[in-house]
Design an enzyme around this catalytic site. Structure first.
Site, PDB file in Angstrom:
ATOM      1  CB  ALA A 182      -0.972  -0.042   1.174  1.00  0.00           C
ATOM      2  CB  SER A 183       0.542   4.606   1.501  1.00  0.00           C
ATOM      3  OG  SER A 183      -0.567   5.006   0.725  1.00  0.00           O
ATOM      4  CB  VAL A 184       4.695   0.916   3.211  1.00  0.00           C
ATOM      5  CG1 VAL A 184       6.159   0.579   3.445  1.00  0.00           C
ATOM      6  CG2 VAL A 184       4.006   1.139   4.568  1.00  0.00           C
ATOM      7  CB  SER A 185       4.461   1.492  -2.497  1.00  0.00           C
ATOM      8  OG  SER A 185       3.856   0.239  -2.264  1.00  0.00           O
TER       9      SER A 185
END
Length: 373
Positions: free
Chosen positions: A79-82
């Site tokens: 998810a947004s850890v990307s």
């Protein structure tokens, strides 16, 4: 690639013995067992201190129907850890002189319809761009047709959805901004964004179980967790999963530990570049947080400033926190968005407990005085 690969070291206190590390791991295990049993946490965990892995565990299933147990090798959508990988790609290109943080988007994408938005605005979430996950609902013809980064740019060029505010005016978390950054990487590097990440970041760091989304991912790769939302309802990929930069990286807790350790070296970019990435332009509204390049910044309970990010997407809930002061990290990947990760503060409070307040003379207050303060 930066030639010098010197490790940034932290002094390990004498009190941090193997026995102390083992005890810390046992305490962390107890916390996550409680989260698993009482809050339904389903996922994998890796916790470090002084660059040492003190705990690694897995709870629950990668697939609830098949009852396939999770392991630390199980792959999750980040998810947004990307976003931190997208930011790193930009930093690498900036160091190579191929772009500047002050360049406007139109220098790379001439048809981009919004003026005055710089690469720095995109990195810091201060662009004011509208959310593509919203405007594509009205403008994209079919949810059966995958939406790509080029499609997002085309929709903005053709329809010019209204900006939220003038660039640089304030913070507004923007998935669109990071999707545009991925497109800039493609234009500058002249290779697909996924290829750039693989060749320039994942392969050099030997992150062997890390890659970006593609429509055939679940056929090609083994041990990829299935995402579930509340009620253990399976959440399948859809037309939005093919937009990269804001999400779309898949990885494991062990590979993210390799990434964490690489950020204490100069194997990807120089230390000065990392320092800028870990220093935001100013507080987010009235909150006690800031946002650098792909990382949130905040003080934890013991006063240390940590670098972290969370993520929530299609049945996946993720969290990665790094504390440069003691080289500790909390890496948690879950494939069940049931709210259990809202209790991650219990882990954070344990690892970074509040310190007693000090009196003017430098002494700790007595318990009685503390109660009255």
């Amino acid at each position: 690639m930066v030639e010098e690969d010197c490790q940034e070291h932290v002094e390990v206190p004498d009190s941090f013995t193997p026995a102390a590390a083992s005890q810390l791991g046992s305490q962390v295990d107890s916390i996550f067992n409680i989260l698993h049993k009482r809050r339904g946490f389903n996922g994998t965990v890796l916790v470090t201190k002084y660059d040492q892995v003190v705990y690694k565990g897995a709870f629950g299933y990668g697939d609830f129907i098949c009852k396939e147990p999770l392991t630390p090798n199980t792959v999750f959508q980040l998810a947004s850890v990307s976003k931190q990988f997208t930011a790193m790609a930009i930093m690498m290109l900036q160091e190579q002189g191929k772009l500047s943080y002050e360049d406007t988007v139109q220098q790379f994408i001439p048809d981009f319809p919004y003026n005055g938005i710089t690469v720095r605005h995109l990195l810091n979430h201060r662009s004011g761009l509208p959310n593509y996950t919203y405007f594509s609902d009205q403008l994209w013809p079919s949810r059966k047709v995958p939406l790509t980064n080029d499609d997002v740019l085309s929709l903005m060029t053709e329809h010019k959805p209204a900006m939220y505010f003038k660039p640089g005016k304030r913070f507004n978390y923007s998935n669109t901004g990071y999707a545009v950054l991925a497109s800039i990487v493609e234009k500058v590097a002249e290779v697909p964004f996924a290829t750039y990440l693989q060749e320039q970041i994942f392969d050099p760091l030997k992150m062997t179980r890390t890659y970006t989304f593609d429509p055939h991912l679940f056929i090609q790769k083994e041990k990829v967790a299935t995402g579930y939302i509340s009620g253990r309802r399976r959440r399948s990929p859809d037309h939005l999963d093919t937009v990269l930069g804001d999400k779309g990286v898949f990885s494991t807790v062990e590979d993210l530990y390799k990434w964490d350790q690489a950020l204490y070296t100069q194997s990807l970019v120089k230390r000065e570049t990392l320092e800028e990435a870990f220093a935001g332009p100013g507080k987010i509204d009235k909150k006690s947080e800031d946002y650098g390049f792909g990382f949130r910044l905040r003080q934890v309970e013991n006063g240390d400033t940590v670098i972290y990010h969370g993520g929530l997407w299609h049945g996946f809930n993720t969290y990665m926190l790094r504390n440069p002061k003691d080289h500790s990290a909390i890496i948690v990947l879950s494939n069940h968005t049931n709210g259990s990760l809202t209790h991650i503060k219990d882990v954070r409070n344990f690892l970074y407990p509040p310190q007693p307040r000090m009196l003017a003379n430098g002494q700790k207050p007595s318990k009685q005085r503390s109660a009255n303060m």
